[in-house]
Design an enzyme around this catalytic site. Structure first.
Site, mmCIF file in Angstrom:
data_model
loop_
_atom_site.group_PDB
_atom_site.id
_atom_site.type_symbol
_atom_site.label_atom_id
_atom_site.label_comp_id
_atom_site.label_asym_id
_atom_site.label_seq_id
_atom_site.Cartn_x
_atom_site.Cartn_y
_atom_site.Cartn_z
ATOM 1 C CB ALA A 66 -3.833 -8.050 -13.593
ATOM 2 N N GLY A 109 0.026 -4.975 -11.900
ATOM 3 C CA GLY A 109 0.401 -5.090 -13.311
ATOM 4 C C GLY A 109 0.678 -3.741 -13.957
ATOM 5 C CD GLU A 112 3.707 -7.369 -12.236
ATOM 6 O OE1 GLU A 112 2.467 -7.337 -12.423
ATOM 7 O OE2 GLU A 112 4.297 -8.397 -11.881
ATOM 8 C CD GLU A 132 0.756 -7.538 -7.715
ATOM 9 O OE1 GLU A 132 1.316 -6.896 -6.807
ATOM 10 O OE2 GLU A 132 0.939 -7.314 -8.930
HETATM 11 N N1 CAA Z 1 -9.179 -4.869 -11.510
HETATM 12 C C1 CAA Z 1 -10.499 -4.718 -11.771
HETATM 13 N N2 CAA Z 1 -11.218 -3.631 -11.412
HETATM 14 C C2 CAA Z 1 -10.569 -2.648 -10.771
HETATM 15 C C3 CAA Z 1 -9.193 -2.730 -10.467
HETATM 16 C C4 CAA Z 1 -8.473 -3.907 -10.870
HETATM 17 N N3 CAA Z 1 -7.167 -4.073 -10.660
HETATM 18 N N4 CAA Z 1 -8.830 -1.611 -9.803
HETATM 19 C C5 CAA Z 1 -9.937 -0.850 -9.720
HETATM 20 N N5 CAA Z 1 -10.991 -1.472 -10.296
HETATM 21 C C6 CAA Z 1 -12.379 -1.020 -10.404
HETATM 22 C C7 CAA Z 1 -13.161 -1.246 -9.120
HETATM 23 O O1 CAA Z 1 -13.644 -2.566 -9.050
HETATM 24 C C8 CAA Z 1 -14.259 -0.216 -9.260
HETATM 25 O O2 CAA Z 1 -15.224 -0.710 -10.164
HETATM 26 P P1 CAA Z 1 -16.812 -0.390 -9.930
HETATM 27 O O3 CAA Z 1 -16.898 1.101 -10.011
HETATM 28 O O4 CAA Z 1 -17.465 -1.104 -11.032
HETATM 29 O O5 CAA Z 1 -17.117 -0.908 -8.556
HETATM 30 C C9 CAA Z 1 -13.552 0.935 -9.949
HETATM 31 O O6 CAA Z 1 -12.387 0.398 -10.574
HETATM 32 C C10 CAA Z 1 -13.111 1.987 -8.978
HETATM 33 O O7 CAA Z 1 -12.345 1.338 -7.946
HETATM 34 P P2 CAA Z 1 -12.602 1.605 -6.377
HETATM 35 O O8 CAA Z 1 -14.051 1.814 -6.119
HETATM 36 O O9 CAA Z 1 -11.902 0.534 -5.631
HETATM 37 O O10 CAA Z 1 -11.856 3.024 -6.228
HETATM 38 P P3 CAA Z 1 -11.027 3.603 -5.010
HETATM 39 O O11 CAA Z 1 -10.714 5.009 -5.397
HETATM 40 O O12 CAA Z 1 -11.714 3.359 -3.713
HETATM 41 O O13 CAA Z 1 -9.645 2.758 -4.979
HETATM 42 C C11 CAA Z 1 -7.740 1.643 -5.925
HETATM 43 C C12 CAA Z 1 -8.747 2.805 -6.052
HETATM 44 C C13 CAA Z 1 -6.839 1.886 -4.700
HETATM 45 C C14 CAA Z 1 -6.896 1.649 -7.191
HETATM 46 C C15 CAA Z 1 -8.495 0.321 -5.742
HETATM 47 O O14 CAA Z 1 -9.440 0.198 -6.776
HETATM 48 C C16 CAA Z 1 -7.619 -0.893 -5.762
HETATM 49 O O15 CAA Z 1 -7.022 -1.237 -4.751
HETATM 50 N N6 CAA Z 1 -7.564 -1.606 -6.906
HETATM 51 C C17 CAA Z 1 -6.885 -2.886 -7.005
HETATM 52 C C18 CAA Z 1 -5.385 -2.729 -7.059
HETATM 53 C C19 CAA Z 1 -4.721 -4.098 -7.133
HETATM 54 O O16 CAA Z 1 -4.887 -4.935 -6.284
HETATM 55 N N7 CAA Z 1 -3.921 -4.324 -8.187
HETATM 56 C C20 CAA Z 1 -3.252 -5.587 -8.405
HETATM 57 C C21 CAA Z 1 -4.073 -6.458 -9.306
HETATM 58 S S1 CAA Z 1 -3.433 -8.109 -9.482
HETATM 59 C C22 CAA Z 1 -2.132 -7.969 -10.572
HETATM 60 O O17 CAA Z 1 -1.857 -6.915 -11.077
HETATM 61 C C23 CAA Z 1 -1.401 -9.267 -10.836
HETATM 62 C C24 CAA Z 1 -0.216 -9.169 -11.725
HETATM 63 O O18 CAA Z 1 0.894 -9.119 -11.266
HETATM 64 C C25 CAA Z 1 -0.341 -9.207 -13.173
#
Ligand code: CAA
Length: 258
Positions: A66, A109, A112, A132
């Protein structure tokens, strides 16, 4: 077909192909992309010349979860009122089979969403997780339920409580996904699989999907009650008598099938 900004749609010989297209944020799922996705699925579901749908992302990411930026300041009330989580649920109204073709990140998500599909294929670079816990929350779009049913309690606990990520090969070995393909072939091979399913008897396919989902979604209490009844019934059989007596008499059992 409506025009979309965050997804791409095309038809590949009876398969409705939907590509999540927010590459800058690794296909983070916001309200708009989910709404467009569900709209496209509903559209393909009504098309007579389409037998199945395939959702994919790009090589680096199916979807990284998400969109965190759209949730960061939300209160519980705002989250409850938001259409976001219910939009994920619309996929359950789709009658035709849906395949998720995953490469790269399939997180939160994103996983999911993939688990809401009917089959999951992956490139060898795919990684699956529910991270998460790192954000101080839990999965909210079915992760605790579908992952537990797919891979079992112990592994689901480790993935959700301790952010254990699964490689594509691990996901295959734990029964979370159907196939792992080489990176340069995963999309084509996934489309071929969807096309094979699309060519089969349409009503039987949709009925089978519905029946399998009923088994998957069945209530544990009902399942336990059913199991208990069957267990008790077996005490009316000769084989139960024979099996238990043979154990106590330290000899092999001779089964009569009665
Ligand atoms: N939401 C918003 N933005 C996201 C994102 C997310 N889930 N995942 C990645 N991005 C964005 C980053 O903010 C970044 O944006 P900018 O370039 O503007 O800074 C861009 O994508 C690239 O991300 P990273 O710089 O972090 O890239 P990386 O290669 O170092 O890491 C990654 C990649 C491991 C996927 C890392 O981005 C990450 O951990 N993302 C979050 C994953 C996460 O926590 N997902 C769960 C979300 S909550 C959820 O899903 C709830 C539910 O049950 C519905």
């Amino acid at each position: 077909m409506n025009s979309y900004q965050l997804i791409l749609t095309e038809t590949k010989d009876r398969v409705g192909l939907i590509t999540l297209n927010r590459p800058k944020s690794y296909n983070a799922l916001n309200q708009q992309i989910l709404t467009e996705l569900m709209d496209a699925l509903a559209h393909f579901d009504k098309q007579k010349d389409i037998g199945s749908m395939l959702i994919t992302g790009n090589q680096k990411s199916f979807a990284a979860g998400a969109d965190i930026s759209s949730m960061v300041d939300s209160s519980p009330e705002e989250m409850r009122k938001s259409p976001f989580i219910p939009t994920f649920g619309l996929i359950r109204d789709i009658k035709k089979p849906i395949l998720a073709a995953v490469s790269g990140y399939c997180l939160g998500g994103g996983l999911e969403l993939a688990m809401s599909c009917d089959l999951i294929t992956a490139s060898e670079t795919a990684s699956f997780g529910q991270p998460e816990i790192n954000l101080g929350i839990i999965p909210g779009a079915g992760g605790t339920q579908r992952l537990t049913r797919a891979v079992g309690k112990s592994l689901a606990m480790e993935m959700i409580l301790n952010n254990r990520l699964l490689s594509a090969e691990e996901a295959l070995s734990f029964g979370l996904i159907n196939h792992v393909y080489p990176l340069d072939e995963y999309l084509e091979r996934s489309i071929e699989l969807a096309q094979q399913i699309s060519r089969r008897a349409p009503l039987a396919i949709q009925t089978a999907k519905s029946a399998i989902n009923a088994a998957f979604e069945g209530n544990l209490s009902e399942g336990l009650e059913k199991e208990r009844d069957l267990f008790y019934d077996l005490f009316a059989t000769e084989d139960q008598q024979e099996g238990m007596k043979a154990f106590l008499e330290k000899r092999p059992a001779v089964w009569s099938g009665r």
